[in-house]
Design a protein around this motif. Structure first.
Motif, PDB file in Angstrom:
ATOM      1  N   VAL A 379       0.814  -1.225   0.000  1.00  0.00           N
ATOM      2  CA  VAL A 379       0.000   0.000   0.000  1.00  0.00           C
ATOM      3  C   VAL A 379       0.846   1.273   0.000  1.00  0.00           C
ATOM      4  N   PHE A 380       2.047   1.222   0.555  1.00  0.00           N
ATOM      5  CA  PHE A 380       2.877   2.422   0.561  1.00  0.00           C
ATOM      6  C   PHE A 380       3.636   2.604  -0.754  1.00  0.00           C
ATOM      7  N   SER A 381       3.485   1.662  -1.669  1.00  0.00           N
ATOM      8  CA  SER A 381       4.141   1.800  -2.968  1.00  0.00           C
ATOM      9  C   SER A 381       3.328   2.651  -3.930  1.00  0.00           C
ATOM     10  N   LYS A 382       2.018   2.681  -3.731  1.00  0.00           N
ATOM     11  CA  LYS A 382       1.140   3.463  -4.608  1.00  0.00           C
ATOM     12  C   LYS A 382       0.042   4.111  -3.776  1.00  0.00           C
ATOM     13  N   ALA A 383      -0.194   5.392  -4.024  1.00  0.00           N
ATOM     14  CA  ALA A 383      -1.172   6.152  -3.239  1.00  0.00           C
ATOM     15  C   ALA A 383      -2.578   5.576  -3.374  1.00  0.00           C
ATOM     16  N   GLU A 384      -2.924   5.117  -4.581  1.00  0.00           N
ATOM     17  CA  GLU A 384      -4.288   4.615  -4.789  1.00  0.00           C
ATOM     18  C   GLU A 384      -4.545   3.324  -4.005  1.00  0.00           C
ATOM     19  N   LEU A 385      -3.483   2.517  -3.807  1.00  0.00           N
ATOM     20  CA  LEU A 385      -3.647   1.287  -3.028  1.00  0.00           C
ATOM     21  C   LEU A 385      -3.853   1.606  -1.546  1.00  0.00           C
TER      22      LEU A 385
END
Length: 514
Positions: A379-385
């Motif tokens: 989740v911290f790799s992509k804002a949308e996740l």
């Protein structure tokens, strides 16, 4: 007690007594006018030392008042009068009853107070007159100065007043814009450039209406000084003397006339902590704001008076948990929203199935539980996740939080419940608490803590930091702000301030609702 008042001073040797006595009658702004029948024959700069003495004395004797020394009456042949009306007129002991009446009529003030019970002295020989030795100091058409001017303190007032005393026509003030203050200590607490400009203008016009004032934002250290051909004199402090010299280097290179330089001394200050500077400064003023109310709490008619709830917010690694532990020692009950959320991740709980369905079984550990480290890496790799995860968890978390607050209060009858909730602002929960207390720390310090605490690389730590709320958002939304990047002892000082203030506030609420 009057909100504002005017103190007429004839004896500088009595200023400490006069200032101390004035505090009993004035609540907010104390204007001071020097008075002597001889002042018409003297140059305005000759009063510089007397005025600086008054401002320096005010730090010790009435630091809670906004002291302003009027220079309007010190200008030769001045016909422009201050239009301010004062609620109370204060005198030292050098006025006879008839002179007191005359002065009260001039200022249209009904309440007149004589501070010192002594016989009237000879006003023509008032001792502040002999304190000045600058009758031959030159004055100039156009005077310039610059600075941050955050929350005007006596150092600013002395600087601005020196410019006013030496100017015959115009004073130009450069105020550093918002981009120029980002490297200062606690930049998040610095007022906006528009507010700082407004305050400088208001101060100047309140002490002297004989001049033209141009107060402008500047985006570099030199502002108008590098291009205005009409400027004559620059006012600097001891620590900005090099800046004044640099201005003249630039003016020489462009064919402009060099400016005369007038340097003032810094107002020394004995700090009560080694975090502070040994001078009166805006940095010290901002440090003193920590642990105090920077915003008044909004009314929350939808919330019960008890328990009194405080939401603690801050960026990742800002020290929220450390601060809540301090508050717990004062008697508050603590709820860690992050730990509360972990309950929702457990198998069989309301969010478990949806999280696994959304992010896949790769986030599970061997025992079937959600591995938060694996989930965090995703989740911290992509804002949308991260937004997807929040959309699943936040509604259920708020419902659980409300239930837990009520349970703790019913079982323990504790008056204050503190909720550590990093997600509070992003989740839109601000109105669920009586107050919001914010914790800030520099980006560099937060990343360093994350790398040490979580074993992350610099890039990983920075991604975590960027995913949270920034310090400016925290300050904008918080009623009380703490900063934890200095020694633990100074953080404790902030916590003590806040808890004392909260205790007094709760006592007032209790009395008001009896």
């Amino acid at each position: 007690m009057a909100v504002s008042g005017l103190l007429v001073v004839t004896r500088l040797s009595k200023i400490a007594i006069s200032l101390s006595a004035a505090r009993r009658y004035v609540q907010k702004t104390l204007f001071i006018q020097l008075y002597s029948k001889e002042y018409q024959n003297r140059s305005a700069p000759s009063f510089s030392r007397a005025i600086n003495t008054i401002y320096s004395s005010s730090v010790k004797w009435c630091g809670d008042l906004d002291v302003r020394v009027i220079t309007n009456n010190l200008k030769p042949n001045n016909t422009k009068k201050l239009t301010d009306k004062f609620e109370v007129l204060l005198f030292d002991n050098c006025f006879s009853p008839s002179e007191t009446i005359t002065m009260s009529n001039i200022f249209q003030t009904k309440e007149v107070i004589r501070l010192l019970e002594e016989e009237p002295a000879d006003i023509e020989n008032a001792d502040f007159v002999s304190d000045a030795d600058a009758d031959n100091v030159e004055t100039y058409e156009n005077v310039v100065l610059g600075g941050t001017f955050d929350r005007l303190h006596v150092g600013h007032k002395i600087l601005l007043t020196e410019a006013v005393l030496r100017a015959r026509k115009r004073v130009v003030v450069g105020v550093t814009d918002d981009n120029m203050v980002k490297t200062k200590t606690l930049p998040e607490l610095i007022q906006s450039v528009d507010k700082r400009i407004e305050d400088v203008k208001q101060f100047l016009n309140s002490i002297d209406k004989t001049l033209i004032y141009e107060v402008v934002p500047i985006s570099d250290p030199f502002g108008p000084t590098k291009s205005d051909p009409d400027l004559d004199l620059i006012i600097v402090s001891a620590e900005t003397m090099r800046g004044g010299e640099k201005v003249n280097e630039i003016r020489r290179s462009t064919g402009l006339q060099e400016l005369k330089i007038h340097c003032i001394d810094l107002v020394e200050f004995e700090p009560d902590t080694d975090v502070k500077e040994a001078k009166v400064s805006s940095t010290n003023t901002r440090l003193d704001l920590l642990g105090t109310r920077i915003h008044q709490p909004r009314e929350h008619s939808q919330l019960p008076l008890k328990p009194y709830t405080i939401g603690v917010v801050g960026s990742i690694a800002s020290g929220k948990s450390v601060m809540t532990k301090r508050l717990e020692k004062f008697g508050a009950k603590i709820i860690d929203c992050d730990k509360l959320a972990h309950e929702l991740y457990e198998p069989g709980e309301v969010c478990y199935d949806e999280i696994v369905t959304t992010f896949g079984e790769s986030i599970l550990s061997d025992d079937g539980r959600i591995d938060r480290k694996k989930l965090g890496a995703i989740v911290f790799s992509k804002a949308e996740l991260l937004e997807k995860l929040n959309g699943i968890v936040w509604p259920s978390l708020l419902k659980l939080l409300k239930s837990r607050i009520q349970k703790i209060y019913e079982e323990e009858m504790c008056p204050v419940i503190v909720v550590e909730a990093a997600v509070l602002l992003k989740a839109g929960w601000k109105d669920e608490f009586h107050e919001i207390w914010g914790i800030i720390v520099s980006k560099e310090e937060a990343i360093s803590r994350l790398m040490e605490r979580n074993g992350l690389s610099h890039d990983e730590a920075e991604k975590r930091w960027q995913a949270g709320i920034d310090n400016y958002t925290v300050v904008q939304n918080a009623d009380v702000v703490f900063a934890t990047q200095w020694k633990h002892e100074f953080t404790q000082v902030q916590a003590d301030r806040a808890w004392t203030m909260l205790t007094e506030h709760l006592i007032k609420l209790e009395k008001a609702n009896r």
